[in-house]
Enzyme design. Structure first.
Site, PDB file in Angstrom:
ATOM      1  N   GLY A 117      -3.400  -8.080   1.233  1.00  0.00           N
ATOM      2  CA  GLY A 117      -3.338  -7.316  -0.555  1.00  0.00           C
ATOM      3  C   GLY A 117      -2.945  -8.832  -0.760  1.00  0.00           C
ATOM      4  O   GLY A 117      -2.406  -9.288  -0.897  1.00  0.00           O
ATOM      5  N   ARG A 147     -14.714  -8.495  13.351  1.00  0.00           N
ATOM      6  CA  ARG A 147     -14.508  -6.437  13.528  1.00  0.00           C
ATOM      7  C   ARG A 147     -15.050  -5.452  11.962  1.00  0.00           C
ATOM      8  O   ARG A 147     -14.123  -5.419  12.093  1.00  0.00           O
ATOM      9  CB  ARG A 147     -12.725  -6.282  13.963  1.00  0.00           C
ATOM     10  CG  ARG A 147     -13.105  -5.140  14.310  1.00  0.00           C
ATOM     11  CD  ARG A 147     -11.336  -4.778  15.153  1.00  0.00           C
ATOM     12  NE  ARG A 147     -10.812  -3.719  15.218  1.00  0.00           N
ATOM     13  CZ  ARG A 147     -10.620  -2.596  14.534  1.00  0.00           C
ATOM     14  NH1 ARG A 147     -10.589  -2.949  13.077  1.00  0.00           N
ATOM     15  NH2 ARG A 147     -10.663  -1.217  15.349  1.00  0.00           N
ATOM     16  N   ASP A 187      -0.895 -13.514   7.128  1.00  0.00           N
ATOM     17  CA  ASP A 187      -0.975 -14.164   8.614  1.00  0.00           C
ATOM     18  C   ASP A 187      -1.714 -13.386   8.912  1.00  0.00           C
ATOM     19  O   ASP A 187      -2.527 -13.472  10.080  1.00  0.00           O
ATOM     20  CB  ASP A 187       0.237 -13.164   8.794  1.00  0.00           C
ATOM     21  CG  ASP A 187       0.117 -11.682   8.925  1.00  0.00           C
ATOM     22  OD1 ASP A 187      -0.361 -11.257   8.272  1.00  0.00           O
ATOM     23  OD2 ASP A 187       1.761 -10.843   9.350  1.00  0.00           O
ATOM     24  N   THR A 232       2.057 -14.147   0.076  1.00  0.00           N
ATOM     25  CA  THR A 232       2.430 -13.035   0.208  1.00  0.00           C
ATOM     26  C   THR A 232       3.957 -12.288   0.034  1.00  0.00           C
ATOM     27  O   THR A 232       4.555 -13.888  -0.080  1.00  0.00           O
ATOM     28  CB  THR A 232       2.720 -12.316   1.897  1.00  0.00           C
ATOM     29  OG1 THR A 232       3.506 -11.238   1.896  1.00  0.00           O
ATOM     30  CG2 THR A 232       3.814 -13.779   2.805  1.00  0.00           C
ATOM     31  N   ASP A 245       5.399 -10.771   1.438  1.00  0.00           N
ATOM     32  CA  ASP A 245       7.011 -10.600   2.623  1.00  0.00           C
ATOM     33  C   ASP A 245       7.523 -11.408   2.458  1.00  0.00           C
ATOM     34  O   ASP A 245       8.660 -11.333   3.670  1.00  0.00           O
ATOM     35  CB  ASP A 245       5.665 -10.192   3.565  1.00  0.00           C
ATOM     36  CG  ASP A 245       5.190  -8.822   3.474  1.00  0.00           C
ATOM     37  OD1 ASP A 245       5.617  -8.324   1.813  1.00  0.00           O
ATOM     38  OD2 ASP A 245       4.472  -8.733   3.493  1.00  0.00           O
ATOM     39  N   ASP A 302       7.042 -13.802   4.974  1.00  0.00           N
ATOM     40  CA  ASP A 302       6.890 -13.840   6.416  1.00  0.00           C
ATOM     41  C   ASP A 302       5.595 -14.941   7.340  1.00  0.00           C
ATOM     42  O   ASP A 302       5.479 -14.424   8.698  1.00  0.00           O
ATOM     43  CB  ASP A 302       6.801 -11.860   6.711  1.00  0.00           C
ATOM     44  CG  ASP A 302       5.040 -11.354   6.396  1.00  0.00           C
ATOM     45  OD1 ASP A 302       4.776 -12.595   5.930  1.00  0.00           O
ATOM     46  OD2 ASP A 302       4.674 -10.227   7.241  1.00  0.00           O
ATOM     47  N   ARG A 355       7.235  -5.063   4.640  1.00  0.00           N
ATOM     48  CA  ARG A 355       6.567  -4.933   6.484  1.00  0.00           C
ATOM     49  C   ARG A 355       7.485  -4.805   7.290  1.00  0.00           C
ATOM     50  O   ARG A 355       8.432  -4.580   7.505  1.00  0.00           O
ATOM     51  CB  ARG A 355       5.600  -5.976   6.450  1.00  0.00           C
ATOM     52  CG  ARG A 355       4.577  -5.479   6.367  1.00  0.00           C
ATOM     53  CD  ARG A 355       2.558  -6.070   6.728  1.00  0.00           C
ATOM     54  NE  ARG A 355       3.031  -7.390   6.801  1.00  0.00           N
ATOM     55  CZ  ARG A 355       1.599  -8.100   7.528  1.00  0.00           C
ATOM     56  NH1 ARG A 355       0.830  -7.445   8.540  1.00  0.00           N
ATOM     57  NH2 ARG A 355       1.901  -8.801   8.099  1.00  0.00           N
TER      58      ARG A 355
HETATM   59  O1  F6P Z   1       1.473  -7.193   2.705  1.00  0.00           O
HETATM   60  C1  F6P Z   1       2.186  -7.219   1.623  1.00  0.00           C
HETATM   61  C2  F6P Z   1       1.959  -5.435   1.225  1.00  0.00           C
HETATM   62  O2  F6P Z   1       2.700  -5.199   0.338  1.00  0.00           O
HETATM   63  C3  F6P Z   1       3.474  -5.227   2.341  1.00  0.00           C
HETATM   64  O3  F6P Z   1       5.065  -5.554   1.997  1.00  0.00           O
HETATM   65  C4  F6P Z   1       3.131  -3.662   2.387  1.00  0.00           C
HETATM   66  O4  F6P Z   1       3.703  -2.999   4.229  1.00  0.00           O
HETATM   67  C5  F6P Z   1       1.562  -3.574   2.773  1.00  0.00           C
HETATM   68  O5  F6P Z   1       1.397  -4.627   1.949  1.00  0.00           O
HETATM   69  C6  F6P Z   1       1.001  -2.561   2.073  1.00  0.00           C
HETATM   70  O6  F6P Z   1      -0.035  -2.573   2.173  1.00  0.00           O
HETATM   71  P1  F6P Z   1      -1.308  -1.499   1.291  1.00  0.00           P
HETATM   72  O7  F6P Z   1      -1.531  -2.123  -0.748  1.00  0.00           O
HETATM   73  O8  F6P Z   1      -3.063  -1.514   2.103  1.00  0.00           O
HETATM   74  O9  F6P Z   1      -1.030  -0.618   1.059  1.00  0.00           O
END
Ligand code: F6P
Length: 364
Positions: free
Chosen positions: A14, A82, A119, A141, A143, A145, A187
């Site tokens: 992301g 994968r 990650d 990120t 997040d 995390d 997340r």
């Molecule tokens: O990891 C970044 C993040 O924005 C998270 O906070 C969220 O859960 C996820 O990506 C959303 O992913 P997508 O853009 O695939 O909807």
């Protein structure tokens, strides 16, 4: 024989504000100090599988410091270990194309691959490193995390965006005497919600690390209402869950490296609060606004430090590592230590204590 080094740079997973600042940092520092040739790989690992690369020069990375997103594009689906393929019956099966990817990297003559990601990216980078590819990982990120680093770039910008949203909800909540629930990303980690919740003065903050009890939230909201504070702001992380219950999964994206997409807990909590208190309750899901926009000054500086340090490491023999912030320093940690781990909020984290000290309900 030429000893000029070549590196590839990719952004994967992301997006978040600050990616371009890293791309600019690594490219400019490589060109100016060591005459390394820099190539950008398009759309993350997809570009390695589909052989999509561009040459990065000073001109191409000028003017991108303040730009959100990534000029290279990204993907949170492409995984060389994968890779989805349709068989003759139209059924999707996943195959390992990592050997071809390694051959392509060798053919391009990349001494190092700079992988800017979260990650999932670090886990893939570690597997490529095991196959002999020279890797420098750069953690990003919203997040916050990623295991091994005190902070990731992107987080500060997302926190500011979320805080501004909470500020704006305050004025309308006060005018209409409503309960306002705001659901934030993050997340499985509560960093974004905890920090934006404190910065925005949330009355209730709910994070995944502290499974909530509805009665405690209801009581906090009713207590405010009875004492004349006729509105409440409830800041909830997308990964929050009730004690003994489960997280709310919004959708599953089967070809994604991490198929689970969380979302919906804000609506659930709002519904339950309104039912239990009789107070009008509304929901805002901030969503991808948290990932967009111009990086804050802190994120620009951190991303630039990472980029310049990556260029420095590309000139050394150090590989198979991820850069990390420890205190005021940028250090490196082995990718093998990072892969497969997450950094979540400790249940007795000092920020939880200070939130409680100023009267915030943490849902437990
Ligand atoms: O990891 C970044 C993040 O924005 C998270 O906070 C969220 O859960 C996820 O990506 C959303 O992913 P997508 O853009 O695939 O909807």
């Amino acid at each position: 024989m030429s000893t000029r080094k070549k590196i590839g740079v990719l952004t994967s997973g992301g997006d978040c504000p600050g990616l371009n600042a890293v791309i600019r940092g690594v490219t400019k520092a490589s060109i100016s100090s060591s005459k390394i040739d820099v190539f950008g790989i398009l759309d993350g690992f997809y570009g390695l599988i589909k052989k999509k690369i561009i040459h990065l020069d000073w001109h191409k990375v000028s003017g991108i410091l303040t730009l959100g997103g990534t000029i290279l594009g990204t993907s949170n689906k492409a995984d060389p270990f994968r890779w989805p393929q349709q068989d003759k019956n139209g059924k999707t099966k996943f195959i390992d194309v990592s050997d071809e990817v390694v051959k392509y990297i060798e053919k391009q003559g990349f001494d190092t691959l700079v992988c800017i990601g979260g990650d999932g990216t670090m886990a893939m980078a570690e597997k490529l490193s095991q196959k002999g590819v020279g890797i420098i990982g750069v953690p990003k990120t919203i997040d916050n995390d990623i295991w091994g680093t005190d902070i990731t770039f992107g987080f500060d910008t997302a926190k500011s965006t979320a805080t501004e949203a909470i500020d704006k909800l305050h004025t309308t909540a006060m005018s209409h005497h409503r309960v306002m629930v705001i659901e934030l990303m993050g997340r499985y980690a509560g960093w974004l919600t905890l920090e934006a919740g404190i910065a925005g003065g949330g009355d209730v903050i709910i994070i995944p690390e502290l499974p909530y009890e509805l009665d405690i939230i209801t009581e906090a909201v009713m207590h405010r209402s009875k004492s004349g504070r006729r509105f409440s702001i409830v800041v909830v992380a997308e990964g929050a869950k009730p004690k003994g219950g489960e997280m709310v999964v919004k959708r599953k994206i089967k070809d994604s490296t991490d198929p689970i997409r969380l979302g919906g807990i804000g609506h659930k909590i709002a519904h339950d609060i309104e039912k239990n208190t009789g107070l009008e309750t509304r929901v805002t899901v901030l969503g991808h606004l948290q990932r967009g926009g111009t990086p804050t000054a802190s994120d620009r500086i951190l991303a630039t430090r990472f980029g310049v340090k990556a260029a420095e490491l590309c000139q050394s023999e150090v590989q198979g590592v991820m850069m990390a912030v420890r205190g005021n320093d940028i250090i490196t940690v082995p990718l093998s230590d990072v892969a497969g781990k997450n950094r979540t909020v400790d249940q007795d984290h000092p920020l939880i204590t200070i939130a409680r000290e100023v009267g915030t309900c943490m849902g437990v």
